[in-house]
Motif scaffolding. Structure first.
Motif, PDB file in Angstrom:
ATOM      1  N   VAL A 299       2.196  27.759 -45.294  1.00 49.28           N
ATOM      2  CA  VAL A 299       2.555  28.405 -44.033  1.00 49.28           C
ATOM      3  C   VAL A 299       3.061  29.817 -44.294  1.00 49.28           C
ATOM      4  CG1 VAL A 299       3.082  26.203 -42.933  1.00 49.28           C
ATOM      5  CG2 VAL A 299       4.912  27.466 -44.087  1.00 49.28           C
ATOM      6  N   ASP A 300       3.101  30.637 -43.226  1.00 51.13           N
ATOM      7  CA  ASP A 300       3.547  32.025 -43.391  1.00 51.13           C
ATOM      8  C   ASP A 300       5.060  32.072 -43.548  1.00 51.13           C
ATOM      9  OD1 ASP A 300       4.907  32.405 -40.756  1.00 51.13           O
ATOM     10  OD2 ASP A 300       2.889  32.073 -39.972  1.00 51.13           O
ATOM     11  N   ALA A 301       5.563  33.256 -43.902  1.00 49.95           N
ATOM     12  CA  ALA A 301       6.973  33.411 -44.247  1.00 49.95           C
ATOM     13  C   ALA A 301       7.898  33.063 -43.088  1.00 49.95           C
ATOM     14  CB  ALA A 301       7.227  34.841 -44.722  1.00 49.95           C
ATOM     15  N   ARG A 302       7.568  33.522 -41.860  1.00 49.05           N
ATOM     16  CA  ARG A 302       8.431  33.256 -40.714  1.00 49.05           C
ATOM     17  C   ARG A 302       8.477  31.765 -40.385  1.00 49.05           C
ATOM     18  NH1 ARG A 302      12.685  35.194 -38.085  1.00 49.05           N
ATOM     19  NH2 ARG A 302      11.808  37.304 -38.165  1.00 49.05           N
ATOM     20  N   GLN A 303       7.327  31.110 -40.426  1.00 55.42           N
ATOM     21  CA  GLN A 303       7.285  29.683 -40.142  1.00 55.42           C
ATOM     22  C   GLN A 303       8.095  28.903 -41.171  1.00 55.42           C
ATOM     23  OE1 GLN A 303       4.912  27.916 -37.380  1.00 55.42           O
ATOM     24  NE2 GLN A 303       7.047  27.315 -37.700  1.00 55.42           N
ATOM     25  N   ALA A 304       7.945  29.259 -42.437  1.00 56.15           N
ATOM     26  CA  ALA A 304       8.688  28.574 -43.498  1.00 56.15           C
ATOM     27  C   ALA A 304      10.188  28.740 -43.302  1.00 56.15           C
ATOM     28  CB  ALA A 304       8.271  29.105 -44.862  1.00 56.15           C
ATOM     29  N   LEU A 305      10.624  29.944 -42.923  1.00 57.11           N
ATOM     30  CA  LEU A 305      12.053  30.200 -42.728  1.00 57.11           C
ATOM     31  C   LEU A 305      12.609  29.355 -41.579  1.00 57.11           C
ATOM     32  CD1 LEU A 305      14.375  32.045 -43.751  1.00 57.11           C
ATOM     33  CD2 LEU A 305      13.823  33.561 -41.833  1.00 57.11           C
ATOM     34  N   ASP A 306      11.877  29.286 -40.473  1.00 57.45           N
ATOM     35  CA  ASP A 306      12.337  28.497 -39.327  1.00 57.45           C
ATOM     36  C   ASP A 306      12.364  27.009 -39.662  1.00 57.45           C
ATOM     37  OD1 ASP A 306      12.629  30.792 -37.850  1.00 57.45           O
ATOM     38  OD2 ASP A 306      10.694  30.619 -36.828  1.00 57.45           O
ATOM     39  N   TRP A 307      11.351  26.540 -40.363  1.00 56.98           N
ATOM     40  CA  TRP A 307      11.264  25.113 -40.653  1.00 56.98           C
ATOM     41  C   TRP A 307      12.239  24.658 -41.728  1.00 56.98           C
ATOM     42  CZ3 TRP A 307       5.247  23.984 -40.589  1.00 56.98           C
ATOM     43  CH2 TRP A 307       4.817  23.956 -39.255  1.00 56.98           C
ATOM     44  N   ILE A 308      12.628  25.543 -42.629  1.00 56.32           N
ATOM     45  CA  ILE A 308      13.571  25.118 -43.672  1.00 56.32           C
ATOM     46  C   ILE A 308      14.987  24.997 -43.096  1.00 56.32           C
ATOM     47  CG2 ILE A 308      14.355  27.361 -44.615  1.00 56.32           C
ATOM     48  CD1 ILE A 308      13.232  24.497 -46.836  1.00 56.32           C
ATOM     49  N   HIS A 309      15.306  25.863 -42.096  1.00 57.00           N
ATOM     50  CA  HIS A 309      16.662  25.872 -41.549  1.00 57.00           C
ATOM     51  C   HIS A 309      16.812  25.077 -40.250  1.00 57.00           C
ATOM     52  CE1 HIS A 309      18.315  28.620 -44.476  1.00 57.00           C
ATOM     53  NE2 HIS A 309      17.340  29.485 -44.267  1.00 57.00           N
ATOM     54  N   ALA A 310      15.742  24.913 -39.486  1.00 53.29           N
ATOM     55  CA  ALA A 310      15.846  24.207 -38.195  1.00 53.29           C
ATOM     56  C   ALA A 310      14.598  23.365 -37.957  1.00 53.29           C
ATOM     57  CB  ALA A 310      16.054  25.213 -37.063  1.00 53.29           C
ATOM     58  N   PRO A 311      14.382  22.355 -38.794  1.00 53.01           N
ATOM     59  CA  PRO A 311      13.157  21.558 -38.656  1.00 53.01           C
ATOM     60  C   PRO A 311      13.277  20.492 -37.563  1.00 53.01           C
ATOM     61  CG  PRO A 311      14.463  20.717 -40.463  1.00 53.01           C
ATOM     62  CD  PRO A 311      15.204  21.921 -39.934  1.00 53.01           C
ATOM     63  N   ASP A 312      12.141  20.122 -37.016  1.00 52.16           N
ATOM     64  CA  ASP A 312      12.100  19.001 -36.075  1.00 52.16           C
ATOM     65  C   ASP A 312      11.855  17.681 -36.798  1.00 52.16           C
ATOM     66  OD1 ASP A 312      12.521  20.525 -33.777  1.00 52.16           O
ATOM     67  OD2 ASP A 312      10.401  21.075 -33.677  1.00 52.16           O
TER      68      ASP A 312
ATOM     69  N   HIS B  23       9.146  23.762 -47.950  1.00 51.93           N
ATOM     70  CA  HIS B  23       9.373  23.689 -49.399  1.00 51.93           C
ATOM     71  C   HIS B  23       8.096  24.051 -50.167  1.00 51.93           C
ATOM     72  CE1 HIS B  23      13.468  22.442 -49.771  1.00 51.93           C
ATOM     73  NE2 HIS B  23      13.318  21.346 -49.035  1.00 51.93           N
ATOM     74  N   LYS B  24       6.968  23.548 -49.685  1.00 53.40           N
ATOM     75  CA  LYS B  24       5.700  23.847 -50.354  1.00 53.40           C
ATOM     76  C   LYS B  24       5.469  25.344 -50.410  1.00 53.40           C
ATOM     77  CE  LYS B  24       0.686  23.148 -50.041  1.00 53.40           C
ATOM     78  NZ  LYS B  24      -0.422  22.534 -49.271  1.00 53.40           N
ATOM     79  N   ARG B  25       5.748  26.031 -49.311  1.00 50.98           N
ATOM     80  CA  ARG B  25       5.564  27.486 -49.268  1.00 50.98           C
ATOM     81  C   ARG B  25       6.455  28.177 -50.295  1.00 50.98           C
ATOM     82  NH1 ARG B  25       4.225  32.806 -47.066  1.00 50.98           N
ATOM     83  NH2 ARG B  25       5.768  34.043 -48.172  1.00 50.98           N
TER      84      ARG B  25
ATOM     85  N   PRO C   9       9.233  40.211 -44.533  1.00 45.41           N
ATOM     86  CA  PRO C   9       8.062  40.567 -45.351  1.00 45.41           C
ATOM     87  C   PRO C   9       7.229  39.339 -45.696  1.00 45.41           C
ATOM     88  CG  PRO C   9      10.090  41.532 -46.230  1.00 45.41           C
ATOM     89  CD  PRO C   9      10.501  40.553 -45.178  1.00 45.41           C
ATOM     90  N   GLU C  10       5.921  39.502 -45.716  1.00 45.43           N
ATOM     91  CA  GLU C  10       4.989  38.437 -46.090  1.00 45.43           C
ATOM     92  C   GLU C  10       4.394  38.773 -47.451  1.00 45.43           C
ATOM     93  OE1 GLU C  10       3.584  35.514 -46.865  1.00 45.43           O
ATOM     94  OE2 GLU C  10       3.779  35.149 -44.709  1.00 45.43           O
ATOM     95  N   LEU C  11       4.881  38.079 -48.494  1.00 46.34           N
ATOM     96  CA  LEU C  11       4.417  38.362 -49.852  1.00 46.34           C
ATOM     97  C   LEU C  11       3.000  37.881 -50.096  1.00 46.34           C
ATOM     98  CD1 LEU C  11       7.391  39.056 -50.482  1.00 46.34           C
ATOM     99  CD2 LEU C  11       7.175  37.729 -52.582  1.00 46.34           C
ATOM    100  N   LEU C  12       2.630  36.770 -49.498  1.00 51.64           N
ATOM    101  CA  LEU C  12       1.367  36.127 -49.858  1.00 51.64           C
ATOM    102  C   LEU C  12       0.219  36.689 -49.023  1.00 51.64           C
ATOM    103  CD1 LEU C  12       2.486  32.395 -50.144  1.00 51.64           C
ATOM    104  CD2 LEU C  12       2.491  34.169 -51.896  1.00 51.64           C
ATOM    105  N   PRO C  13      -0.859  37.109 -49.659  1.00 52.33           N
ATOM    106  CA  PRO C  13      -2.038  37.558 -48.915  1.00 52.33           C
ATOM    107  C   PRO C  13      -2.574  36.441 -48.025  1.00 52.33           C
ATOM    108  CG  PRO C  13      -2.214  38.138 -51.249  1.00 52.33           C
ATOM    109  CD  PRO C  13      -1.036  37.226 -51.117  1.00 52.33           C
ATOM    110  N   ASP C  14      -3.140  36.825 -46.883  1.00 53.84           N
ATOM    111  CA  ASP C  14      -3.656  35.834 -45.932  1.00 53.84           C
ATOM    112  C   ASP C  14      -4.656  34.893 -46.592  1.00 53.84           C
ATOM    113  OD1 ASP C  14      -2.096  37.032 -44.061  1.00 53.84           O
ATOM    114  OD2 ASP C  14      -3.724  38.136 -43.072  1.00 53.84           O
ATOM    115  N   ALA C  15      -5.548  35.455 -47.413  1.00 51.94           N
ATOM    116  CA  ALA C  15      -6.589  34.636 -48.042  1.00 51.94           C
ATOM    117  C   ALA C  15      -5.979  33.574 -48.957  1.00 51.94           C
ATOM    118  CB  ALA C  15      -7.552  35.526 -48.822  1.00 51.94           C
ATOM    119  N   VAL C  16      -4.908  33.932 -49.667  1.00 55.94           N
ATOM    120  CA  VAL C  16      -4.246  32.978 -50.566  1.00 55.94           C
ATOM    121  C   VAL C  16      -3.577  31.870 -49.753  1.00 55.94           C
ATOM    122  CG1 VAL C  16      -2.379  32.677 -52.238  1.00 55.94           C
ATOM    123  CG2 VAL C  16      -3.913  34.640 -52.427  1.00 55.94           C
ATOM    124  N   ARG C  17      -2.876  32.266 -48.680  1.00 52.78           N
ATOM    125  CA  ARG C  17      -2.222  31.255 -47.846  1.00 52.78           C
ATOM    126  C   ARG C  17      -3.233  30.282 -47.249  1.00 52.78           C
ATOM    127  NH1 ARG C  17      -0.347  32.600 -43.535  1.00 52.78           N
ATOM    128  NH2 ARG C  17      -0.696  34.850 -43.356  1.00 52.78           N
TER     129      ARG C  17
END
Length: 745
Positions: A209-222, A231-233, A195-203
């Motif tokens: 970043v969007d929810a999926r990107q944040a999830l991938d980057w928090i657990h498997a960052p480059d 973290h910012k998200r 689920p994406e809680l944040l409206p596109d305009a707010v993001r």
């Protein structure tokens, strides 16, 4: 289909023991819980880990390289047979560590050697120990880089999804980091929809970043830039939901109808102001005008009044109460302890003089009655006070929790003042405000200074007023740490200083953390510092100073001949009141007390305070207690006696208190050391902090941005109908115990 609400077992595989430990030990019950179990740090996989000094028993997670690997034989003492072991050395960017793997047969020893050849790199996890001046990594877990047909497949599989940073998760006994990493990687792969809680305009506006990107980057960052963006998200999302809850509550309060209290039915406030023997400070006058404006509105005032110890908050509140009485209503002041309620009753009655003698001979024609109601009053006294309250004869009512009882009713409750708000829970404020016919105006007070971001995050549904200047006549207070760990003989000089102050005609407080050897003051919590193994780093509880013991020791020893008395919450109420009156009248030289004297006690002649085992009190509490001296124009002395050693958190707290009398600076120190939930009042909620990723000091800019976003959203869409997922998150928080924590009444 697998979603965030799916049971965690759906992604944990068939290891029942591991599943149980993850569920029970870490409290992770759903896939969503697992995915929100964020790494606490990361290890760079592309370079050897920089290791500083090692300590025995330290848990270490490193990227290292095998620099020595040799199979040796030895004789097994139990069987007498030849056995094998692989002796290896793994190097870091710092000390090297020895690792040993035992094998009963030669082919198992050689298998270990093939798995760990010189030059092989990997992630190693284990407890560090020292043996014969060599550092060892005991029973290490490992995931090795490069092709490894003989390796641990489950551990090795965790490397498949790792970039340049390997996540290290908060763990529980029996669960390895790769157990979690593997489960989280699988969950991210099979999750049907995020689920994406944040409206596109707010993001877009706030660059998150969007929810999926944040999830991938928090657990498997480059890289760490991706970690920072994730973290910012999450921090922005949490701040936005929190601010929406608080702003909706504030707007709902403003929408309620309330009786405007314009002061057009009496001259009590005017008469009081004319008799004041001093001028209000600029801050008192400005905040007084704010309160009068709020009281005159047709919706409830909901304001937080904070200020330094001795800044004159009670006078500001009293003037608001008199304005309410001038409007035909009643004002109730709720205090957390009987000592404080009685003190308020005495000081307010004294300030008003004949203006508090309504209906009595000698009373002013503009006078009202000031009633006191506490749980320990005699039945006849209570009945008389309750009758005055119910009839409206008592315009000002001061009391403890006794005011909350069902039998207590008001004729027209117009203003509720809550003193030391952190001592009361949400239900208690509601119990008092519900006694009004129409929603009453509410003023909550605290002498624990609150940084701006804390006020916005925890008290965001209240308007905030701050008294920063001290009234004339407040003298400076000298504060010193008395370090008994290094200078045990200095305690004799402490009591000499007390004698010197008494010799000048002054009085002193001695504050202890306990009543008896094992009994805390009711409602108190013990500020303890623990090491990594859970052991106390300061004095054990049984050796802490206790009021009853200290009174006897001082009376028979260093303060023999002085008038020494005790005060604590277990004494009968009439004895507590009699003791405080005697101390105020100068009939007691030294008052040995628990923290019942922390707030509201005002004895101008008291110039010295000794805090025994001072490390057992929090920073803000020490600052509050210190504020009891130096109130009569005489310089104050505060001595913080402690056995805490240099470099410990306890000693750092004491040094901070000794270095400044700025309560706002000290509140930041307190928050940084103890987390928001501990500082702001455990009575509000059953857990330490409602905040998960957000920290109110560190994330000030994020909170400000989220506050602006919340205002914009509610202006355009008050019910959040256009953002249903965000609305659901807000609704969930409003209904949870976390909402109770935030309300902080």
């Amino acid at each position: 289909m697998i979603g965030l609400d799916s049971p965690i077992e759906t992604v944990l595989g068939d290891q029942a023991t591991k599943r149980k430990k993850i569920v029970e030990g870490l409290g992770l019950r759903t896939v969503g819980d697992l995915l929100r179990h964020f790494p606490r740090r990361y290890v760079k996989t592309g370079e050897l880990t920089k290791v500083a000094e090692l300590e025995d028993g330290q848990m270490l997670t490193i990227v290292g390289q095998i620099t020595r690997s040799k199979v040796n034989t030895y004789t097994d003492r139990r069987t007498g047979r030849t056995a094998y072991r692989l002796d290896t050395v793994v190097s870091t960017d710092g000390p090297s560590l020895k690792m040993t793997f035992f094998a009963k047969s030669q082919h198992v020893g050689e298998w270990h050697a093939r798995r760990l050849p010189v030059g092989r790199r990997g992630i190693f996890v284990g407890k560090v120990s020292s043996f014969r001046q060599e550092w060892q990594l005991t029973n290490p877990q490992m995931a090795l880089f490069g092709p490894d047909d003989a390796g641990d497949e489950s551990a090795q599989a965790t490397l498949d999804a790792i970039g340049d940073l390997y996540p290290i998760y908060p763990l529980t006994k029996g669960v390895d980091s790769w157990d979690l990493q593997r489960a989280i990687t699988f969950a991210r792969t099979v999750l049907d929809e995020l689920p994406e809680l944040l409206p596109d305009a707010v993001r877009e506006q706030y660059a998150v970043v969007d929810a999926r990107q944040a999830l991938d980057w928090i657990h498997a960052p480059d890289d760490y830039a991706q970690v920072g963006a994730a973290h910012k998200r999450y921090r922005f999302e949490e701040a936005l939901v929190t601010q929406l809850v608080l702003m909706r509550r504030r707007r709902a309060t403003q929408a309620l109808g309330a009786r405007a209290r314009t002061g057009d039915q009496g001259r009590l406030l005017e008469a009081f102001d004319q008799r004041l023997p001093f001028e209000l400070t600029r801050g008192q006058a400005e905040i007084g005008a704010e309160l009068e404006h709020d009281l005159a509105q047709p919706h409830p005032m909901n304001r937080l009044l904070q200020g330094e110890v001795g800044s004159g908050k009670t006078l500001v509140a009293l003037r608001a109460m008199l304005r309410t009485v001038d409007s035909g209503g009643q004002a109730a002041l709720l205090a957390p302890t009987e000592v404080l309620a009685q003190q308020h009753h005495r000081s307010i009655s004294a300030l008003l003089g004949d203006l508090a003698a309504g209906g009595m001979l000698g009373g002013s024609e503009d006078a009202t009655t000031v009633a006191l109601l506490t749980g320990s009053m005699a039945k006849a006294q209570r009945a008389e006070a309750m009758l005055r309250i119910a009839s409206g004869e008592a315009g000002i009512v001061i009391g403890t929790h006794a005011l909350l009882e069902e039998k207590v009713s008001f004729a027209d409750l117009g203003l509720v003042v809550v003193d030391e708000q952190h001592r009361f829970g949400v239900e208690q404020r509601a119990a008092l405000t519900s006694k009004a016919g129409a929603p009453p105006h509410v003023l909550v007070m605290t002498a624990t200074p609150i940084p701006r971001t804390v006020a916005m995050t925890v008290f965001g549904d209240l308007e905030t007023s701050t008294l920063t200047e001290l009234p004339a006549g407040r003298a400076p207070i000298q504060t010193n740490v008395v370090p008994l760990a290094e200078q045990p003989a200095w305690i004799a000089r402490v009591w000499e200083r007390v004698r010197e102050e008494v010799g000048k005609g002054h009085q002193a407080y001695v504050v202890c953390p306990r009543i008896t050897g094992d009994e805390l003051e009711q409602g108190e919590t013990d500020q303890r510092d623990l090491d990594e193994d859970g052991n106390e780093t300061a004095a054990p509880a049984g050796s802490l100073a206790a009021v009853e013991d200290v009174v006897a020791e001082l009376s028979e020893g260093p303060l023999h001949g002085l008038r020494v008395a005790m005060l604590h919450g277990k004494l009968p109420p009439d004895e507590k009141d009699r003791t405080m009156r005697a101390f105020a009248a100068g009939e007691i030289d030294v008052l040995v007390s628990t923290t019942v004297i922390e707030v509201g006690v005002d004895v101008a002649n008291a110039t010295a305070m000794v805090l025994l085992d001072a490390d057992r009190f929090g920073v803000s509490q020490l600052h509050q207690l210190r504020g009891r001296v130096g109130r009569g124009g005489h310089p104050g002395l505060c001595l913080l006696v402690s056995r805490a050693e240099v470099g410990t958190p306890a000693r750092e707290r004491l040094d901070a208190v000794a270095s400044t009398t700025d309560g706002f600076e000290l509140s930041r120190v307190d928050l940084e050391q103890r987390r928001e939930g501990d500082v702001l009042g455990a009575s509000q909620s059953g857990f330490r902090s409602s905040l998960q990723t957000l920290r109110v000091l560190r994330d000030e800019k994020t909170i400000l941005a989220a506050r602006a976003a919340a205002e914009d959203l509610l202006d355009r869409d008050p019910d959040l109908l256009e953002s249903p997922l965000l609305g659901a998150a807000v609704e969930s928080l409003e209904q949870s115990r976390q909402s109770d924590f935030m309300e902080k009444s």
